[in-house]
Design a protein around this motif. Sequence first.
Motif, PDB file in Angstrom:
ATOM      1  N   GLY A  84       6.167   8.513  -2.013  1.00  0.00           N
ATOM      2  CA  GLY A  84       6.213   7.376  -2.503  1.00  0.00           C
ATOM      3  C   GLY A  84       5.878   6.138  -1.971  1.00  0.00           C
ATOM      4  O   GLY A  84       5.624   6.137  -0.966  1.00  0.00           O
ATOM      5  N   LYS A  85       5.559   5.052  -2.729  1.00  0.00           N
ATOM      6  CA  LYS A  85       4.996   3.846  -2.090  1.00  0.00           C
ATOM      7  C   LYS A  85       6.093   2.986  -1.664  1.00  0.00           C
ATOM      8  O   LYS A  85       7.234   2.893  -2.131  1.00  0.00           O
ATOM      9  CB  LYS A  85       4.306   3.179  -3.152  1.00  0.00           C
ATOM     10  CG  LYS A  85       3.061   3.522  -3.734  1.00  0.00           C
ATOM     11  CD  LYS A  85       2.420   2.901  -4.785  1.00  0.00           C
ATOM     12  CE  LYS A  85       2.963   2.828  -6.051  1.00  0.00           C
ATOM     13  NZ  LYS A  85       2.319   2.371  -7.098  1.00  0.00           N
ATOM     14  N   SER A 101      -3.993  -5.580   7.640  1.00  0.00           N
ATOM     15  CA  SER A 101      -4.372  -4.631   7.060  1.00  0.00           C
ATOM     16  C   SER A 101      -5.136  -4.817   5.684  1.00  0.00           C
ATOM     17  O   SER A 101      -4.851  -5.813   5.100  1.00  0.00           O
ATOM     18  CB  SER A 101      -3.007  -3.786   6.538  1.00  0.00           C
ATOM     19  OG  SER A 101      -3.398  -2.734   5.731  1.00  0.00           O
ATOM     20  N   ASP A 102      -5.952  -3.998   5.114  1.00  0.00           N
ATOM     21  CA  ASP A 102      -6.705  -4.233   3.801  1.00  0.00           C
ATOM     22  C   ASP A 102      -6.160  -3.027   2.840  1.00  0.00           C
ATOM     23  O   ASP A 102      -6.957  -2.799   1.920  1.00  0.00           O
ATOM     24  CB  ASP A 102      -8.188  -4.244   4.035  1.00  0.00           C
ATOM     25  CG  ASP A 102      -8.623  -3.066   4.483  1.00  0.00           C
ATOM     26  OD1 ASP A 102      -7.779  -2.040   5.041  1.00  0.00           O
ATOM     27  OD2 ASP A 102      -9.786  -2.816   4.760  1.00  0.00           O
ATOM     28  N   CYS A 103      -5.030  -2.537   3.196  1.00  0.00           N
ATOM     29  CA  CYS A 103      -4.516  -1.284   2.374  1.00  0.00           C
ATOM     30  C   CYS A 103      -3.644  -1.808   1.404  1.00  0.00           C
ATOM     31  O   CYS A 103      -2.810  -3.019   1.301  1.00  0.00           O
ATOM     32  CB  CYS A 103      -3.881  -0.338   3.243  1.00  0.00           C
ATOM     33  SG  CYS A 103      -5.066   0.478   4.463  1.00  0.00           S
ATOM     34  N   SER A 104      -3.052  -1.050   0.315  1.00  0.00           N
ATOM     35  CA  SER A 104      -2.150  -1.105  -0.618  1.00  0.00           C
ATOM     36  C   SER A 104      -1.308  -0.055  -0.495  1.00  0.00           C
ATOM     37  O   SER A 104      -1.302   0.806   0.381  1.00  0.00           O
ATOM     38  CB  SER A 104      -2.595  -1.125  -1.958  1.00  0.00           C
ATOM     39  OG  SER A 104      -2.871   0.232  -2.186  1.00  0.00           O
ATOM     40  N   HIS A 105       0.128  -0.208  -0.839  1.00  0.00           N
ATOM     41  CA  HIS A 105       1.074   0.790  -0.717  1.00  0.00           C
ATOM     42  C   HIS A 105       0.861   2.304  -1.075  1.00  0.00           C
ATOM     43  O   HIS A 105       1.454   3.363  -0.721  1.00  0.00           O
ATOM     44  CB  HIS A 105       2.473   0.147  -1.084  1.00  0.00           C
ATOM     45  CG  HIS A 105       2.985  -0.536  -0.164  1.00  0.00           C
ATOM     46  ND1 HIS A 105       3.589  -0.313   1.118  1.00  0.00           N
ATOM     47  CD2 HIS A 105       3.431  -2.004  -0.012  1.00  0.00           C
ATOM     48  CE1 HIS A 105       4.239  -1.462   1.796  1.00  0.00           C
ATOM     49  NE2 HIS A 105       3.933  -2.348   1.103  1.00  0.00           N
ATOM     50  N   GLU A 106      -0.273   2.203  -1.984  1.00  0.00           N
ATOM     51  CA  GLU A 106      -0.927   3.609  -2.555  1.00  0.00           C
ATOM     52  C   GLU A 106      -1.371   4.435  -1.120  1.00  0.00           C
ATOM     53  O   GLU A 106      -1.717   5.625  -1.269  1.00  0.00           O
ATOM     54  CB  GLU A 106      -1.819   3.554  -3.519  1.00  0.00           C
ATOM     55  CG  GLU A 106      -1.478   2.804  -4.749  1.00  0.00           C
ATOM     56  CD  GLU A 106      -2.226   2.477  -5.919  1.00  0.00           C
ATOM     57  OE1 GLU A 106      -3.525   2.592  -5.621  1.00  0.00           O
ATOM     58  OE2 GLU A 106      -2.020   2.236  -7.007  1.00  0.00           O
ATOM     59  N   GLU A 107      -1.606   3.708  -0.046  1.00  0.00           N
ATOM     60  CA  GLU A 107      -2.115   4.317   0.921  1.00  0.00           C
ATOM     61  C   GLU A 107      -1.037   4.473   2.357  1.00  0.00           C
ATOM     62  O   GLU A 107      -1.561   4.654   3.094  1.00  0.00           O
ATOM     63  CB  GLU A 107      -3.351   3.643   1.652  1.00  0.00           C
ATOM     64  CG  GLU A 107      -4.332   3.472   0.569  1.00  0.00           C
ATOM     65  CD  GLU A 107      -5.358   2.395   0.964  1.00  0.00           C
ATOM     66  OE1 GLU A 107      -6.412   2.608   1.556  1.00  0.00           O
ATOM     67  OE2 GLU A 107      -5.231   1.303   0.639  1.00  0.00           O
ATOM     68  N   ASP A 108       0.058   4.606   1.839  1.00  0.00           N
ATOM     69  CA  ASP A 108       1.239   4.501   2.984  1.00  0.00           C
ATOM     70  C   ASP A 108       1.051   5.963   3.626  1.00  0.00           C
ATOM     71  O   ASP A 108       1.033   7.086   2.792  1.00  0.00           O
ATOM     72  CB  ASP A 108       2.579   4.546   2.147  1.00  0.00           C
ATOM     73  CG  ASP A 108       3.040   2.969   2.119  1.00  0.00           C
ATOM     74  OD1 ASP A 108       2.121   2.117   2.616  1.00  0.00           O
ATOM     75  OD2 ASP A 108       3.736   2.572   1.268  1.00  0.00           O
TER      76      ASP A 108
END
Length: 402
Positions: free
Chosen positions: A99-100, A130-137
Amino acid sequence: GGAHLASCLLGVLCSLWLWGTVAQPGTPAPTGQSPGVPQLQFRLAGYPRKHNEGRIEVLYNGEWGTICDDDFTLANAHVLCRHLGFVAATGWTHSAKYGKGVGRIWLDNVNCGGSEKSISSCQSRGWGNSDCSHEEDAGVICKDERLPGFKDSNIIENHVEEVRLRPAVSHANRPLPVMEGIVEVRRRSGWAQICDENWDSRNSRVICGMLGFPAEKRVNRNFYKLLTQHQQLNYWLHSVDCRGHEAHLSLCSFEFYKGNTTGACQGGMPAVVSCIPGPLFVDPGPARCGTLAPPSQRVRLKGGARPSEGRVEVLKDGEWGTVCDDRWNLVTASVVCRELGFGSAKEALTGARMGQGERRQRPGGPGWPRLASGRAQLGLGFRAPLPPAAIPVASRQGGHLP
């Protein structure tokens, strides 16, 4: 002169909701420089999972956040599992398998050798960069063997993540999303209720924002008291005290019930919330009581793939401009989200993630947001319910997309 305004990448995922945060300016040096790093704490989160696996979360500068899966390795997982009191890692996961998360993405491109005593000794892009979103946790799977003498225990039950509204009547034949009902929090063993002692509109506002609604309204508490007095209830939280601007219930103050909860909440009942949908998610027709006015025409989102996300632009003196990302965070992003008729922000992005604005930066005159030339642009994601016709079956439980 006249550099582009740093625009807020306000990504309002309206029919889906994007939950996250922003990297603030003045990021500390890369994590290889451990001196001066604040005391860190770690935990595992997410569902479904066992006690020795989950999304890895770290408390830094008093705020919980996640770690991006970019360049993640088993060596990173070894270091993190030792932080959690396990002897080693047996694996790791990517793409938010558990999960995000919520809040900041504290670390990205982490590169450990595997023997480091602290994640702060590993190389990375730096805290909050960071250049990430929580879809990449990232997640870790630790070997189920504890380090001798390790005191901290990773207790699954003490972290609030998923919230839903349970309607008074089954909504199998009713349009979604659910806008009113008993507030329930997900536990490992199922769903539990919140005691409503001292519950007020600020708490309701936070719940509605989480579920994609911009505002709350009063609810017939007596109806639900009669409805639930013969139901078997499972209270988990009490003494909830939100200030109203939090983007998630977990950011509020509250207490957990411990042990046998048979006699819990003697002076109250389950918390009940009723939410108001934004104008984009109301069936067309005559204006009705309990709906919001059309969204502001002075703020817009550009460059996003959905109506609920994009670069934040503001209209001033007939000209659209962007907003600098200095101190851009979930609280600030949520103000924009709600103004546009969505719920609270799911993610606030910096670094022109939604593209650079085309207009030149205006001087920071009266009434303008603080602007800074040459800064990165902002972004954010909002929570919002889907129009009934577009809501997939999978979203029935909580009235929003996961």
